[in-house]
Design a protein around this motif. Structure first.
Motif, short mmCIF file in Angstrom:
data_model
loop_
_atom_site.label_atom_id
_atom_site.label_comp_id
_atom_site.label_asym_id
_atom_site.label_seq_id
_atom_site.Cartn_x
_atom_site.Cartn_y
_atom_site.Cartn_z
N VAL A 4 0.86 -1.19 0.00
CA VAL A 4 0.00 0.00 0.00
C VAL A 4 0.89 1.24 0.00
CG1 VAL A 4 -1.75 1.30 1.25
CG2 VAL A 4 -1.85 -1.21 1.20
N ILE A 5 0.77 2.04 -1.06
CA ILE A 5 1.59 3.24 -1.22
C ILE A 5 0.70 4.48 -1.11
CG2 ILE A 5 3.25 4.46 -2.67
CD1 ILE A 5 4.20 1.68 -1.89
N GLY A 6 0.92 5.28 -0.09
CA GLY A 6 0.18 6.52 0.06
C GLY A 6 0.77 7.60 -0.85
N LEU A 58 0.54 2.16 6.08
CA LEU A 58 1.18 2.27 4.77
C LEU A 58 2.44 1.41 4.71
CD1 LEU A 58 1.06 6.15 4.17
CD2 LEU A 58 -0.54 4.42 3.30
N ASP A 59 2.76 0.96 3.51
CA ASP A 59 4.02 0.26 3.27
C ASP A 59 5.04 1.17 2.59
OD1 ASP A 59 2.97 -2.31 4.19
OD2 ASP A 59 1.78 -2.28 2.33
N LEU A 61 5.44 5.58 0.79
CA LEU A 61 4.86 6.91 0.68
C LEU A 61 5.47 7.66 -0.50
CD1 LEU A 61 3.18 9.28 1.96
CD2 LEU A 61 5.22 9.82 3.31
#
Length: 249
Positions: A4-6, A58-59, A61
Motif C-alpha cells: 500500500v503506497i500513500g 502504509l508500506d 509513501l
C-alpha cells in the motif's frame, strides 16, 4: 498482496459537471498510474495535520509535487514569487518526519524532494533564476525543462538511473541545504536534482517528474522496498502472535 503506497494530494479549486471551483483534494493520475504500474496499491492522502497515524497502515509513501513550501518552515521570509499551500505544508511536514522516523520507504517528487530536505533540517532557494541566472528549470508555463543530471557514484539514484541522465523538471524553487540528507544528484548548473538517506531502507527525493513517464526504475524501487517492509512486518506479527499462543497467527 500489493504494498500500500500513500500519495499526498493537492488541494486546489476544481470543476466538473455542474460544480465549479470547489476546493478539492486531488493529484495528477500519473502518480497513481506510476505506482500501479510498478506493482503497488495507490491510496490518496488528503492533508491532515491532526496526526501521522496513517503511517502505521502504509508500506510506502510518495510525496507529490505542487506549490511552494512556506519559507517559515526553514526560518525565512516569503519572497515575492513564493506561492504556498499552508494546509499541505503542516500536514506533509508532519507526515514526512513520521515516515523518516519509522523508516518507511519514501519517494519525494519535485516539491516532495524539497519537503524531504526541509523535514530533515534543510532549506530552499525560493527562486532559482535569482541563483542560477536562467529559467531553464521551468522554461514556460506547462513546459518541462530538460536537464542532464550528474549522479554521485555509488548512490542509489545512480544505480537506478544508469546511463540515462536526462530528466524532465518543472520548478522554480530548489534545495539550498539538504539537512541530514545526502545530495546525490546535481544538474550541470549546480541545482540539486536528487537527495537520499543511505542510513534508511529507502528515502529518495528527485527534483524531476518520473511519474510523467511512468518510470519503473524509481517507482519500482519504492514498491520493492515497500514489499520488503510488508513481508518483514508480517513475519514479525506472526512471530509475536505465536509467542503469545495465538494459533491464528
Amino acid at each position: 498482496m500489493r504494498p500500500v503506497i500513500g500519495i499526498t494530494t493537492y488541494v486546489e479549486p476544481a470543476t466538473w459537471g455542474v460544480w465549479h471551483d470547489l476546493a478539492t483534494a486531488l493529484v495528477p493520475h500519473d502518480y497513481v498510474a506510476a505506482v500501479t504500474g510498478a506493482g503497488g496499491r495507490a491510496v490518496l492522502l488528503p492533508p491532515d495535520d491532526l496526526d501521522a497515524d496513517v503511517i502505521g497502515v502504509l508500506d510506502g509513501l510518495v510525496l507529490s509535487g505542487g506549490a511552494d513550501l512556506d519559507p517559515e518552515l526553514y526560518g525565512a521570509e516569503p519572497g515575492p514569487l513564493t506561492v504556498t499551500r499552508p494546509e499541505r505544508d503542516s500536514a506533509e511536514v508532519l507526515l514526512a518526519r513520521a515516515a523518516l522516523e519509522a523508516d518507511l520507504p519514501v519517494l519525494g517528487v519535485c516539491r516532495g524532494m524539497q519537503l524531504l530536505a526541509v523535514a530533515a533540517g534543510g532549506s530552499l532557494h525560493q527562486h532559482l533564476p535569482d541563483v542560477l541566472g536562467h529559467e531553464g528549470h521551468r522554461p514556460a508555463p506547462a513546459v518541462y525543462g530538460r536537464q542532464e543530471a550528474i549522479f554521485a557514484p555509488g548512490s542509489r539514484v545512480a544505480a537506478l538511473m544508469g546511463d540515462d541522465r536526462v530528466v524532465q523538471c518543472y520548478h522554480h524553487q530548489g534545495v539550498a541545504d539538504a539537512g541530514s540528507l545526502r545530495v546525490t544528484g546535481l544538474a550541470e548548473d549546480g541545482a540539486v536534482e536528487a537527495v537520499e538517506d543511505p542510513a534508511r531502507s529507502f528515502v529518495l527525493g528527485v527534483q524531476w517528474h518520473p511519474e510523467v513517464v511512468r518510470d519503473k526504475r524509481l517507482f519500482g524501487a519504492l514498491t520493492a522496498a515497500a514489499s520488503a517492509r510488508k513481508a518483514t512486518d508480517k513475519t514479525a506479527h506472526k512471530a509475536k502472535s505465536e509467542a503469545a499462543g495465538d494459533p491464528m497467527g
